[in-house]
Design a protein around this motif. Structure first.
Motif, PDB file in Angstrom:
ATOM      1  N   LEU A   1       0.859  -1.291  -0.037  1.00  0.00           N
ATOM      2  CA  LEU A   1       0.055   0.115   0.042  1.00  0.00           C
ATOM      3  C   LEU A   1       0.851   1.343  -0.103  1.00  0.00           C
ATOM      4  O   LEU A   1       0.526   2.279  -0.596  1.00  0.00           O
ATOM      5  N   ALA A   2       1.951   1.356   0.649  1.00  0.00           N
ATOM      6  CA  ALA A   2       2.893   2.188   0.971  1.00  0.00           C
ATOM      7  C   ALA A   2       3.566   2.699  -0.481  1.00  0.00           C
ATOM      8  O   ALA A   2       3.742   3.902  -0.944  1.00  0.00           O
ATOM      9  N   GLN A   3       3.715   1.408  -1.538  1.00  0.00           N
ATOM     10  CA  GLN A   3       4.263   1.856  -2.792  1.00  0.00           C
ATOM     11  C   GLN A   3       3.132   2.287  -3.868  1.00  0.00           C
ATOM     12  O   GLN A   3       3.428   3.412  -4.680  1.00  0.00           O
ATOM     13  N   THR A   4       2.168   2.072  -3.461  1.00  0.00           N
ATOM     14  CA  THR A   4       0.813   2.228  -4.510  1.00  0.00           C
ATOM     15  C   THR A   4       0.357   3.901  -4.243  1.00  0.00           C
ATOM     16  O   THR A   4       0.048   4.548  -5.098  1.00  0.00           O
ATOM     17  N   LEU A   5       0.150   4.177  -2.895  1.00  0.00           N
ATOM     18  CA  LEU A   5      -0.204   5.388  -2.516  1.00  0.00           C
ATOM     19  C   LEU A   5       0.475   5.847  -1.467  1.00  0.00           C
ATOM     20  O   LEU A   5       0.388   6.049  -0.168  1.00  0.00           O
ATOM     21  N   PRO A   6       1.720   6.445  -1.756  1.00  0.00           N
ATOM     22  CA  PRO A   6       2.603   7.180  -0.982  1.00  0.00           C
ATOM     23  C   PRO A   6       2.332   8.267  -0.387  1.00  0.00           C
ATOM     24  O   PRO A   6       2.728   8.845   0.862  1.00  0.00           O
ATOM     25  N   LEU A   7       1.273   9.125  -0.805  1.00  0.00           N
ATOM     26  CA  LEU A   7       0.873  10.162  -0.318  1.00  0.00           C
ATOM     27  C   LEU A   7      -0.511  10.184   0.367  1.00  0.00           C
ATOM     28  O   LEU A   7      -1.280  11.130   0.339  1.00  0.00           O
ATOM     29  N   LEU A   8      -0.704   9.036   0.958  1.00  0.00           N
ATOM     30  CA  LEU A   8      -2.203   8.592   1.459  1.00  0.00           C
ATOM     31  C   LEU A   8      -2.115   9.766   2.715  1.00  0.00           C
ATOM     32  O   LEU A   8      -1.219  10.140   3.469  1.00  0.00           O
ATOM     33  N   LYS A   9      -3.481  10.358   3.214  1.00  0.00           N
ATOM     34  CA  LYS A   9      -3.841  11.132   4.380  1.00  0.00           C
ATOM     35  C   LYS A   9      -4.136  10.442   5.458  1.00  0.00           C
ATOM     36  O   LYS A   9      -4.022  10.976   6.558  1.00  0.00           O
TER      37      LYS A   9
ATOM     38  N   GLU B   1       6.714  -1.784  11.384  1.00  0.00           N
ATOM     39  CA  GLU B   1       7.967  -1.417  10.984  1.00  0.00           C
ATOM     40  C   GLU B   1       8.218  -1.054   9.565  1.00  0.00           C
ATOM     41  O   GLU B   1       8.864  -0.103   8.982  1.00  0.00           O
ATOM     42  N   PRO B   2       7.584  -1.925   8.712  1.00  0.00           N
ATOM     43  CA  PRO B   2       7.780  -1.788   7.201  1.00  0.00           C
ATOM     44  C   PRO B   2       7.311  -0.728   6.825  1.00  0.00           C
ATOM     45  O   PRO B   2       7.602  -0.143   5.648  1.00  0.00           O
ATOM     46  N   TRP B   3       6.224   0.302   7.410  1.00  0.00           N
ATOM     47  CA  TRP B   3       5.794   1.394   7.232  1.00  0.00           C
ATOM     48  C   TRP B   3       6.426   2.568   7.715  1.00  0.00           C
ATOM     49  O   TRP B   3       5.927   3.646   7.778  1.00  0.00           O
ATOM     50  N   ARG B   4       7.412   2.321   8.378  1.00  0.00           N
ATOM     51  CA  ARG B   4       8.276   3.360   9.172  1.00  0.00           C
ATOM     52  C   ARG B   4       8.676   4.718   8.281  1.00  0.00           C
ATOM     53  O   ARG B   4       9.170   4.355   7.074  1.00  0.00           O
ATOM     54  N   ARG B   5       8.237   5.747   8.441  1.00  0.00           N
ATOM     55  CA  ARG B   5       8.437   6.815   7.506  1.00  0.00           C
ATOM     56  C   ARG B   5       8.077   6.708   6.389  1.00  0.00           C
ATOM     57  O   ARG B   5       8.451   7.302   5.226  1.00  0.00           O
ATOM     58  N   LYS B   6       7.260   5.881   5.879  1.00  0.00           N
ATOM     59  CA  LYS B   6       6.508   5.803   4.664  1.00  0.00           C
ATOM     60  C   LYS B   6       5.465   6.733   4.109  1.00  0.00           C
ATOM     61  O   LYS B   6       5.715   7.259   2.878  1.00  0.00           O
ATOM     62  N   PHE B   7       4.664   6.942   4.948  1.00  0.00           N
ATOM     63  CA  PHE B   7       3.377   7.771   4.608  1.00  0.00           C
ATOM     64  C   PHE B   7       3.663   9.201   5.052  1.00  0.00           C
ATOM     65  O   PHE B   7       3.408   9.714   6.068  1.00  0.00           O
TER      66      PHE B   7
END
Length: 434
Positions: free
Chosen positions: A296-304, A320-326
Motif C-alpha cells: 500500500l505504501a508504494q501504491t499510495l505514498p501520499l495517503l492522508k 515497521e515496514p511502514w516506518r516513515r513511508k506515509f
C-alpha cells in the motif's frame, strides 16, 4: 574505427556522385562474405594490433581531436560520415547493441533460508528485519556510487519471501546470495525469477478472470466523493469468498499485491492516483502485522488518512515496514489493537510521521506544527493515546458526578468539607477539553 559494418541495398549506378569520396588504390571499401561494405583497415591493424587505444574525444565541430588524417586529409571518423552521407543515402541501418535494463523495469526474486533465524520470534516472523538486511547489504555492493537500494514490494508464501525491486538494482541484490541472516545456520538463497514483474506479463484466460474480479472489488469499495478506498473486512467479502481467495496461503499472500497492481493500472499517472485516493481503511482484517499489505505504501505514498482499527497488531514492530513511508499522513487510527496497551507507542508513531495531526481521534499536533512537519508535540504528550474506556462499578462515578455538580453550583464550602479533610495533600485537575 577499424572495422565498421554498414548494411546496404545494391546500387546499380557504379559511378559515385559528384562531391563523393573517390575510391583510392588498395580498395578501402570492399565487400565481406555477406555482401556488406567494410572499410579496409589492414594498415591500421598492422600498426596497433592487440592494443586498446584511449578515445581522443572531439572538438566543437565534431572532429576527432588528435586523429591522424588519411592521405586525402579525411580521418576515419569523417570518412565514415562521408560514406553514409554520399554513398548510402537513406539506406544505412546501424546495428545497435542490445539494451540493458531500464530504470522503470522491475525484477522479482525469491528468498529462502531465513525462517530459522533469531528474528523469527518476532510478530512478522522476521520479514521486516530481513527486508532491512537485504536493502543494507545490497546497497553496500553497488560499487563506488553506494546508492541506496529499496525493495518496492514484498510478500510471503509459506517459507518463501518474494521481493520486487528496480531492475537496475538486481545485480547488487544477487550478490547477497549466500549470506547468513540473524544467526541462521542456513545461508540465504536469492533466486531471480524469470518473467520479471507479474504486471508485465500478458494475461491469459484465468488471469483475465482474476483481473475482472479484482477490478470489481475496487469499484464496489471505492467512494469517489470521500476519496475513500474501503478495504475493511475483506475476509467477509462474498465475491472473494466465492473465488476462494483466502482459502490457501499462496493466494492469500498474493491477493493484496495483485489488488494494488490493478489499482495502479486504473490511473494514467501516480499523481492522478494519489489525488483520487486520500483515505484507506483496512479495519477488521485480523492483521497481526502489515506484511501482507505493505505494498500500500508504494501504491499510495501520499495517503492522508489510514484506518487500521480492530486488528491484531501487537506492538510498534508490527508496523515497521511502514516506518516513515506515509510522509503526508494526517490521521491514523489504531484503536482496538493490542498495541494500545504498550507504552510509548504513540511517541514512536509521531517520530515516524512528522505531519501526523490526529491519532485515534485525538489531536496530537497543532495545524501549524503538522504543516511544518515539526515534532514539538512529542514531548507534550502527558499519557499514551488509548481508546476511550469507562467502567463504573457500583455507580460510584455516577453518584460522585451527581453530588459534585449540585454542590459546586449551590454550596461549595459544604462540598469541599465533604470531599477534603485535614489529611488531604493535593488536588488533581484534569482539562477534559484537551
Amino acid at each position: 574505427m577499424t572495422s565498421t559494418s554498414v548494411v546496404t541495398r545494391r546500387h546499380h549506378n557504379s559511378s559515385a556522385p559528384r562531391g563523393g569520396v573517390a575510391r583510392r588504390r588498395g580498395n578501402p571499401l570492399r565487400p565481406d562474405r555477406d555482401g556488406d561494405l567494410v572499410m579496409d583497415s589492414s594498415a591500421a591493424s598492422a600498426r596497433g594490433r592487440g592494443k586498446i587505444r584511449k578515445s581522443r574525444g572531439s572538438d566543437s565541430t565534431g572532429r576527432d581531436v588528435g586523429a591522424r588524417p588519411s592521405r586525402g586529409g579525411i580521418n576515419t571518423t569523417r570518412l565514415q560520415k562521408e560514406i553514409i552521407r554520399h554513398v548510402l543515402p537513406c539506406d544505412a541501418v546501424m546495428r545497435a547493441a542490445p539494451a540493458g535494463p531500464r530504470s522503470g523495469q522491475q525484477t522479482e526474486f525469491k528468498v529462502t533460508g531465513w525462517t530459522n533465524s533469531k528474528a523469527s520470534d518476532s510478530n512478522d516472523g522476521g520479514v521486516s528485519s530481513l527486508i532491512i538486511f537485504l536493502e543494507k547489504k545490497a546497497s553496500m555492493r553497488t560499487g563506488p556510487s553506494r546508492r541506496t537500494i529499496k525493495i518496492k514490494k514484498s510478500r510471503v508464501d509459506g517459507q518463501d519471501l518474494f521481493v520486487t525491486l528496480n531492475a537496475l538494482d538486481a545485480d547488487a541484490l544477487q550478490k547477497v546470495n549466500g549470506f547468513h541472516f540473524a544467526g541462521s545456520q542456513t545461508p540465504l538463497s536469492i533466486v531471480r525469477l524469470a518473467g520479471g514483474n507479474a504486471s508485465e506479463t500478458q494475461p491469459g484466460p484465468d488471469k483475465e478472470k482474476t483481473l475482472a474480479m479484482l477490478k470489481s472489488v475496487l469499484e464496489r469499495r471505492y467512494n469517489p466523493e470521500m476519496k475513500l478506498l474501503n478495504l475493511s473486512a475483506l475476509g467477509a467479502d462474498q465475491a472473494l469468498r466465492d473465488a476462494n481467495v483466502f482459502g490457501k496461503t499462496s493466494t492469500t499472500s498474493k491477493f493484496f499485491p495483485a489488488l494494488m497492481v490493478v489499482l495502479e493500472q486504473q490511473f494514467k499517472s501516480g499523481k492522478e492516483r494519489n489525488e483520487a485516493v486520500e483515505s484507506v481503511t483496512l479495519a477488521r482484517n485480523e492483521l497481526a502485522s502489515i506484511t501482507a499489505v505493505t505494498t500500500l505504501a508504494q501504491t499510495l505514498p501520499l495517503l492522508k488518512n489510514l484506518d487500521l482499527s480492530d486488528n491484531l497488531l501487537p506492538d510498534i514492530a508490527a508496523l515497521e515496514p511502514w516506518r516513515r513511508k506515509f510522509q503526508h499522513l494526517d490521521h491514523l487510527i489504531l484503536t482496538n489493537n493490542p498495541i494500545e496497551q504498550t507504552s510509548d507507542y504513540a511517541i514512536e508513531i509521531l517520530k515516524w510521521y512528522p505531519r501526523l495531526r490526529i491519532l485515534n481521534a485525538t489531536q496530537v499536533r497543532t495545524d501549524e506544527e503538522a504543516a511544518r512537519g515539526t515534532s514539538t508535540a512529542i514531548v507534550a504528550l502527558p499519557f499514551p493515546i488509548k481508546t476511550a474506556s469507562f467502567q463504573d462499578e457500583g455507580q460510584i462515578a455516577e453518584n460522585f458526578i451527581r453530588t459534585f455538580f449540585i454542590g459546586f453550583d449551590s454550596d461549595r464550602a459544604t462540598l469541599a468539607s465533604h470531599y477534603y479533610d485535614n489529611a488531604s495533600d493535593f488536588s488533581l485537575s484534569i482539562n477534559t477539553a484537551a
